[in-house]
Design a protein around this motif. Sequence first.
Motif, PDB file in Angstrom:
ATOM      1  N   MET A  97      87.829  41.229  20.750  1.00 20.80           N
ATOM      2  CA  MET A  97      87.432  41.508  19.579  1.00 20.80           C
ATOM      3  C   MET A  97      87.833  41.595  17.868  1.00 20.80           C
ATOM      4  SD  MET A  97      85.565  43.834  20.087  1.00 20.80           S
ATOM      5  CE  MET A  97      84.364  44.454  19.353  1.00 20.80           C
ATOM      6  N   ARG A  98      88.968  40.975  17.918  1.00 21.63           N
ATOM      7  CA  ARG A  98      89.371  41.040  17.024  1.00 21.63           C
ATOM      8  C   ARG A  98      88.650  39.047  17.148  1.00 21.63           C
ATOM      9  NH1 ARG A  98      95.873  38.875  15.882  1.00 21.63           N
ATOM     10  NH2 ARG A  98      95.526  37.042  17.163  1.00 21.63           N
ATOM     11  N   ALA A  99      88.095  38.496  17.863  1.00 22.13           N
ATOM     12  CA  ALA A  99      87.674  36.867  17.455  1.00 22.13           C
ATOM     13  C   ALA A  99      85.876  37.613  17.388  1.00 22.13           C
ATOM     14  CB  ALA A  99      86.894  36.399  19.148  1.00 22.13           C
TER      15      ALA A  99
ATOM     16  N   ALA B 290      88.959  34.012  20.148  1.00 18.19           N
ATOM     17  CA  ALA B 290      87.772  33.863  21.928  1.00 18.19           C
ATOM     18  C   ALA B 290      88.466  33.433  22.860  1.00 18.19           C
ATOM     19  CB  ALA B 290      86.407  33.805  22.092  1.00 18.19           C
ATOM     20  N   ALA B 291      88.949  31.991  22.906  1.00 15.07           N
ATOM     21  CA  ALA B 291      90.058  31.697  24.022  1.00 15.07           C
ATOM     22  C   ALA B 291      90.891  32.314  24.956  1.00 15.07           C
ATOM     23  CB  ALA B 291      89.957  30.228  24.159  1.00 15.07           C
ATOM     24  N   VAL B 292      91.316  32.586  23.763  1.00 13.56           N
ATOM     25  CA  VAL B 292      92.778  33.227  24.554  1.00 13.56           C
ATOM     26  C   VAL B 292      92.342  34.506  25.267  1.00 13.56           C
ATOM     27  CG1 VAL B 292      95.222  35.147  23.955  1.00 13.56           C
ATOM     28  CG2 VAL B 292      94.520  32.317  22.048  1.00 13.56           C
ATOM     29  N   ALA B 293      91.264  35.174  24.219  1.00 14.57           N
ATOM     30  CA  ALA B 293      90.473  37.020  24.919  1.00 14.57           C
ATOM     31  C   ALA B 293      90.458  36.483  26.443  1.00 14.57           C
ATOM     32  CB  ALA B 293      89.895  37.303  24.557  1.00 14.57           C
ATOM     33  N   ALA B 294      89.575  34.860  26.291  1.00 15.07           N
ATOM     34  CA  ALA B 294      88.951  34.415  28.095  1.00 15.07           C
ATOM     35  C   ALA B 294      90.010  34.337  28.922  1.00 15.07           C
ATOM     36  CB  ALA B 294      87.975  33.325  27.697  1.00 15.07           C
ATOM     37  N   LEU B 295      91.243  33.244  28.586  1.00 13.83           N
ATOM     38  CA  LEU B 295      92.339  33.787  29.362  1.00 13.83           C
ATOM     39  C   LEU B 295      93.365  34.945  29.798  1.00 13.83           C
ATOM     40  CD1 LEU B 295      95.078  30.885  29.813  1.00 13.83           C
ATOM     41  CD2 LEU B 295      95.485  31.208  28.424  1.00 13.83           C
ATOM     42  N   ALA B 296      93.288  35.531  28.602  1.00 15.22           N
ATOM     43  CA  ALA B 296      93.680  36.760  29.370  1.00 15.22           C
ATOM     44  C   ALA B 296      93.218  37.565  30.165  1.00 15.22           C
ATOM     45  CB  ALA B 296      93.458  37.609  28.340  1.00 15.22           C
ATOM     46  N   LEU B 297      91.412  37.584  29.793  1.00 14.94           N
ATOM     47  CA  LEU B 297      90.502  38.303  31.205  1.00 14.94           C
ATOM     48  C   LEU B 297      90.660  37.135  32.405  1.00 14.94           C
ATOM     49  CD1 LEU B 297      87.147  38.653  28.580  1.00 14.94           C
ATOM     50  CD2 LEU B 297      89.346  40.413  29.152  1.00 14.94           C
ATOM     51  N   GLY B 298      90.765  36.385  32.393  1.00 15.08           N
ATOM     52  CA  GLY B 298      90.841  35.878  33.117  1.00 15.08           C
ATOM     53  C   GLY B 298      92.065  35.734  34.429  1.00 15.08           C
ATOM     54  N   LEU B 299      92.958  35.320  33.518  1.00 15.96           N
ATOM     55  CA  LEU B 299      94.265  35.876  34.664  1.00 15.96           C
ATOM     56  C   LEU B 299      94.063  37.771  35.341  1.00 15.96           C
ATOM     57  CD1 LEU B 299      96.829  34.269  31.579  1.00 15.96           C
ATOM     58  CD2 LEU B 299      96.182  33.540  34.129  1.00 15.96           C
ATOM     59  N   ALA B 300      92.971  38.418  34.690  1.00 16.15           N
ATOM     60  CA  ALA B 300      92.942  39.333  35.211  1.00 16.15           C
ATOM     61  C   ALA B 300      92.549  39.789  36.710  1.00 16.15           C
ATOM     62  CB  ALA B 300      92.324  40.328  34.186  1.00 16.15           C
ATOM     63  N   VAL B 301      91.306  38.911  36.698  1.00 16.06           N
ATOM     64  CA  VAL B 301      91.138  38.631  37.868  1.00 16.06           C
ATOM     65  C   VAL B 301      91.206  37.705  39.198  1.00 16.06           C
ATOM     66  CG1 VAL B 301      88.830  37.923  39.031  1.00 16.06           C
ATOM     67  CG2 VAL B 301      88.229  38.482  36.482  1.00 16.06           C
TER      68      VAL B 301
ATOM     69  N   ILE C 195      83.524  41.398  32.798  1.00 12.27           N
ATOM     70  CA  ILE C 195      82.202  40.816  32.912  1.00 12.27           C
ATOM     71  C   ILE C 195      81.834  42.175  31.228  1.00 12.27           C
ATOM     72  CG2 ILE C 195      80.049  41.184  33.447  1.00 12.27           C
ATOM     73  CD1 ILE C 195      81.154  40.470  36.119  1.00 12.27           C
ATOM     74  N   GLY C 196      82.417  42.960  31.546  1.00 11.56           N
ATOM     75  CA  GLY C 196      81.998  44.737  30.258  1.00 11.56           C
ATOM     76  C   GLY C 196      82.944  44.206  29.083  1.00 11.56           C
ATOM     77  N   ILE C 197      84.088  43.807  29.289  1.00 13.15           N
ATOM     78  CA  ILE C 197      84.546  43.469  28.141  1.00 13.15           C
ATOM     79  C   ILE C 197      83.965  42.390  27.019  1.00 13.15           C
ATOM     80  CG2 ILE C 197      86.650  42.275  26.549  1.00 13.15           C
ATOM     81  CD1 ILE C 197      88.238  44.029  28.916  1.00 13.15           C
TER      82      ILE C 197
ATOM     83  N   ALA D 186      78.903  42.244  19.485  1.00 10.68           N
ATOM     84  CA  ALA D 186      79.496  42.486  18.404  1.00 10.68           C
ATOM     85  C   ALA D 186      80.341  41.292  17.679  1.00 10.68           C
ATOM     86  CB  ALA D 186      81.167  43.647  18.640  1.00 10.68           C
ATOM     87  N   GLY D 187      79.962  39.962  17.948  1.00 14.01           N
ATOM     88  CA  GLY D 187      80.109  38.613  17.515  1.00 14.01           C
ATOM     89  C   GLY D 187      78.906  38.283  16.487  1.00 14.01           C
TER      90      GLY D 187
END
Length: 229
Positions: free
Chosen positions: A14-16, A27-38, A49-51, A58-59
């Motif tokens: 959301m900050r991105a 966005a890259a760090v966010a995607a990294l975190a989401l990937g680590l969640a999976v 995916i929802g996030i 919102a971007g």
Amino acid sequence: LAAGWLVIGFYLGMRAARSEWGATRDAAVAALALGLAVLTEYPALLPAIGIGVTVLLAGRRKREVLVGALGAVPPALLLMFHQYISFGSPFAIGYGHLQGTPFSSEMSRGVFGIATPSALAAAQLLFGQYRGLFVYAPVLAAAVAAFAFWPRREFRRVAAPCLAGSVALWLVIASYAYWQGGPAFGPRHLVAAIPLIGCGRAFWPAGKGWRRAFGLIAAVSIGVNLVGT
């Protein structure tokens, strides 16, 4: 742990989405975190995916956000490397190698134990005394109700994709042979959806009575979980 990664990914995403500069980095760090969640918990893919959809809708700088999505590649490669070392193929997961274990029969049903949603399991996951999310944490039921107070534009761009990811997770777990989650306190398979459900609190009415009501419900939830702890 998966829920924690989702929170980090949601915040940075959301900050991105709302920044005028540095959108690609966040966005890259966010995607990294989401990937680590999976990587931590496969079903976390659905709320992730929802996030991701929320961040994209919102971007302000959608191109930068899409470029930043490449941050999810390292966790994906790590997972594929692990599966190659463990099972001989980057696309073979552990759930496909349960022959000779007590889980082999149920896990052979459908796709890795996931078939069609069970109405009974779906109800138990939300309202049952054994695994009911809203029984163990009534504050989350209040948070879901609070989505009704969201401004229409914010609901459409932020809340709706997050709720869709949470509902998808709930239905998938209701389809799973081991929806109970084994030895656990509460519906552990739904933990990844909790941060997204909790976002409903953002537009809870500001009146004193409303705040007291929410505080009471939150206190009951904390008490239930302290007893469990």
